[in-house]
Scaffold this active site. Structure first.
Site, PDB file in Angstrom:
ATOM      1  N   GLU A  43       0.798  -1.239   0.000  1.00 58.33           N
ATOM      2  CA  GLU A  43       0.000   0.000   0.000  1.00 58.33           C
ATOM      3  C   GLU A  43       0.827   1.284   0.000  1.00 58.33           C
ATOM      4  OE1 GLU A  43      -2.764  -0.445   3.261  1.00 58.33           O
ATOM      5  OE2 GLU A  43      -3.420  -2.406   2.575  1.00 58.33           O
ATOM      6  N   GLU A  86      -6.026 -10.761  -1.419  1.00 58.65           N
ATOM      7  CA  GLU A  86      -6.840 -10.536  -0.210  1.00 58.65           C
ATOM      8  C   GLU A  86      -8.335 -10.514  -0.555  1.00 58.65           C
ATOM      9  OE1 GLU A  86      -5.477  -7.271   2.171  1.00 58.65           O
ATOM     10  OE2 GLU A  86      -3.379  -7.636   1.736  1.00 58.65           O
TER      11      GLU A  86
END
Ligand code: G3I
Length: 391
Positions: A177, A297
């Protein structure tokens, strides 16, 4: 606080919603359900399939899920389903700084070692998550790490952690991220990099340093960049896709050892702007950089969907099948991991709660470990997938 426009609300991805707090947004969406369920859609799974992992292996692909030892050790039923359904596990929390680093000069590998031992015992591969992130940092980090010592702390951490498990980790989320939330783009930085302690202390070089430290510590692992808010045909996510591509092009042009890209794939059940062509183009742009692709995910947020379980399950299943049909059509895709296997254990039970208080239903198995339409949808997508040249 001025009520958010519907557009602004939709701009908030899972991450953004976590920041604002779900009751507010769920209420704002209360009346408008943006996705209508198709009650005629057929979700019949391939008749002979009982394990998503075994089905995935027929296509030379991997299927797995995120979990950690506390759940596996206390819930034998869940553990049994993970072993049956998965060929790959990823550590949900045990390999984050907060779990590994009780003090600046200490490591605690208890949870990570136990998860690796579980995987080895059951002939499962293990993904490592995550070596460099701005969240899940230990409390001592902010008062200890600074511009002068950040590189040393990063190198020591990666050498110790990736070095300890060298040769036993399928792939590492080396950096997680690093690009700003989609809704926050364009941000103060033209490159869209998230302003994290790592960026503040080391500049953009922290990205290349992380991958080079990881390559030195474990030359066998697939080294990945992992991110979210990239899946939909929305202007904010288009800006994020562009920023991600530009960042990866810069890193790879400098010879940074990045081998794969992780689409976190926290899908939004209420989001109508899914465009297979847009997603396929982005996947192929990443592949053109020489990267393998993983869905890392996967789950579907059902917080803003109708209360009715069949309606919700159908919308969620359609999101799974439509998304995976695109992703599994790509030869560069090698693995799919969901972020949890059963609704009994999902981060969304805490971070994606419904305004009506009903339990969330984002995952392939329900809280009683029964297969849902989402499980069928994943099986259908794998059944239709092309075989991958290498997993
Ligand atoms: O283990 C402690 C427990 O001892 C303590 O009593 C409790 C008090 O709240 O906290 C527990 O730690 C929690 C940890 O999950 C384990 O359950 C942390 O507070 C909580 O913040 C942490 O949340 C995790 C979150 O990442 C932050 O690290 C979620 O489980 C996990 O699903 C989520 O996963 C992230 C990925 O790493 C990156 N991509 C997004 C994804 C979802 O946010």
């Amino acid at each position: 606080m001025k009520p958010l426009s519907r557009r602004r609300i939709l701009q908030l991805g899972a991450g953004g919603i976590v920041g604002l707090g779900t009751p507010f947004l769920a209420k704002a969406l209360q009346k408008e359900y943006l996705v209508a369920p198709d009650f005629s859609r057929d979700f019949t799974p391939p008749s002979t399939v009982t394990s998503l992992h075994r089905l995935a292996t027929t296509k030379n692909l991997l299927f797995g899920t995120a979990t950690d030892i506390p759940v596996l050790s206390r819930d034998a039923e869940y553990s049994r389903h993970c072993i049956e359904q998965c060929g790959l596990l990823v550590s949900e929390n045990a390999m984050k700084w907060r779990a590994l680093r009780p003090a600046p000069d200490q490591f605690d590998f208890t949870g990570a070692d136990a998860l690796l031992n579980f995987a080895l015992q059951h002939n499962l591969l293990l993904r490592g998550h995550t070596l460099v992130w701005h969240l899940a940092l230990p409390d001592w980090f902010s008062e200890t790490v600074n511009t002068q010592n950040a590189e040393r702390y990063m190198q020591e951490h990666i050498q110790a952690v990736a070095g300890r498990y060298a040769g036993q980790i399928h792939s590492w989320d080396v950096v997680n991220e690093a690009i700003e939330e989609a809704f926050a783009l364009p941000s103060s930085r033209s490159d869209g990099l998230r302003v994290t302690p790592w960026l503040e202390y080391l500049g953009e070089d922290y990205l290349e340093l992380a991958f080079r430290f990881a390559a030195a510590a474990d030359p066998n692992a697939i080294l990945m960049y992992n991110d979210y808010d990239l899946e939909y045909d929305r202007p904010d996510q288009a800006r994020k896709r562009e920023a991600v591509l530009n960042m990866l092009e810069r890193l790879i042009s400098r010879g940074t050892p990045i081998h794969a890209f992780g689409f976190q794939s926290h899908l939004l059940g209420h989001e109508t702007r899914f465009n297979p062509d847009i997603l396929q183009t982005f996947v192929r742009d990443l592949t053109s950089l020489g990267l393998k692709i993983m869905v890392t995910e996967l789950d579907v947020l059902d917080r803003d969907l109708p209360a009715d379980v069949e309606t919700r399950d159908r919308i969620v299943a359609a999101a799974y099948e439509d998304y995976l049909t695109v992703m599994l059509n790509e030869p560069s895709l090698i693995a799919v991991t969901t972020w949890g296997l059963s609704d009994r254990y999902s981060w969304l039970s805490e971070f994606g709660t419904r305004a009506d208080g009903l339990p969330v239903r984002p995952l392939p198995l329900d809280e009683n470990m029964q297969r849902k339409l989402a499980w069928n949808a994943i099986a259908r997508a794998f059944d239709q997938a092309r075989s991958s040249p290498d997993a």
